[in-house]
Design an enzyme around this catalytic site. Structure first.
Site, PDB file in Angstrom:
ATOM      1  N   TYR A 152      37.243 -64.085 118.206  1.00  0.00           N
ATOM      2  CA  TYR A 152      35.797 -63.861 118.332  1.00  0.00           C
ATOM      3  C   TYR A 152      35.468 -62.368 118.246  1.00  0.00           C
ATOM      4  CZ  TYR A 152      31.094 -64.485 120.388  1.00  0.00           C
ATOM      5  OH  TYR A 152      29.737 -64.496 120.619  1.00  0.00           O
ATOM      6  N   LYS A 156      33.151 -60.677 115.416  1.00  0.00           N
ATOM      7  CA  LYS A 156      31.901 -59.987 115.764  1.00  0.00           C
ATOM      8  C   LYS A 156      31.932 -58.511 115.347  1.00  0.00           C
ATOM      9  CE  LYS A 156      29.420 -63.306 117.450  1.00  0.00           C
ATOM     10  NZ  LYS A 156      28.357 -63.853 116.575  1.00  0.00           N
TER      11      LYS A 156
END
Length: 251
Positions: A152, A156
């Site tokens: 993640y 991001k």
């Protein structure tokens, strides 16, 4: 640009996406509420149409090229050419590196990064034709690194590089690209994180609020306000920026 502008918000069935979709509708845009399952978008669409706005539910897998192409074509035909795109769709598959599977890694990359790429590529032609466009990508404070989120965090951080590159490439066509990096926002996703950690959600929120300078956790509306600004006519000289909406500064 004259006439009603059309926005697409991905991952808009709930949480931040739903909040952003409803806010853009309040701002006067027609909104395509896009999520994996069109039926899941019913509440968001009802909230918009109930308040007098225009919205349609669209089911699409943002990581699938054919699905994205079909969805964007449908939106252009039913609502009008999309000139505002909010790339919000995301999933979490949290785990420590030594326990993270290749599937965990690939799934997160596919939805966040491939999804943002495919949606942006499909929508940019409508924006170029209009000579006006707004792309807003959802990053996260996790882009700075977060335990148990190698996939993640990498995705991001990638959203930020993607955003800055779009700003360079598309600026001459009247298109801006910016990113929002939320901190702790109260959503089903943060509830899932608390559950994974074996922590009571109310306690998790209380602990998190204490660590945040403004002494509260965020709400989808906090992100929606920022998205509203980036999507506005007045934000035409703001591009390639990453705004941390996290209740305080982030390094």
């Amino acid at each position: 640009m004259s006439g009603q502008k059309v926005a697409i918000v991905t991952g808009a069935a709930r949480g931040i996406g739903a909040g952003v979709a409803e806010r853009l509708a309040q701002d006067g845009l027609a909104v395509a509420v896009l999520d994996l399952d069109a039926d899941a978008c019913a509440d968001t669409v009802a909230a918009i149409t109930g308040a007098g706005g225009r919205a349609i539910a669209v089911g699409a897998d943002v990581s699938n090229e054919d699905s994205v192409a079909a969805a964007v074509t449908k939106i252009a035909e039913e609502l009008g050419p999309p000139v505002v795109l909010i790339n919000n769709a995301g999933i979490i598959r949290d785990n420590m590196l030594f326990k993270m599977t290749v599937d965990d890694w690939d799934a997160v990359m596919a939805v966040h990064l491939r999804g943002a790429f495919l949606m942006s590529r499909a929508c940019q032609k409508y924006m170029v034709d209009a000579g006006w466009g707004r792309i807003v990508n959802l990053s996260s404070t996790s882009a700075l690194g977060n335990r148990g989120q190698a996939n993640y965090s990498a995705a991001k951080a990638g959203m930020q590089g993607f955003t800055k590159t779009l700003a360079f490439e598309l600026g001459k066509f009247g298109i801006t690209a910016n990113a929002i990096a939320p901190g702790f926002i109260e959503t089903e996703m943060t509830q899932a994180t608390a559950a994974r950690m074996g922590v009571d959600f109310e306690e998790f929120k209380k602990f998190s609020a204490n660590e945040i300078p403004v002494k509260r956790v965020g709400a989808p509306a906090d992100i929606a306000h920022t998205a509203s600004f980036f999507a506005s006519e007045g934000a035409g000289f703001v591009s390639g920026q990453v705004i941390y909406v996290a209740g305080g500064p982030k390094d």
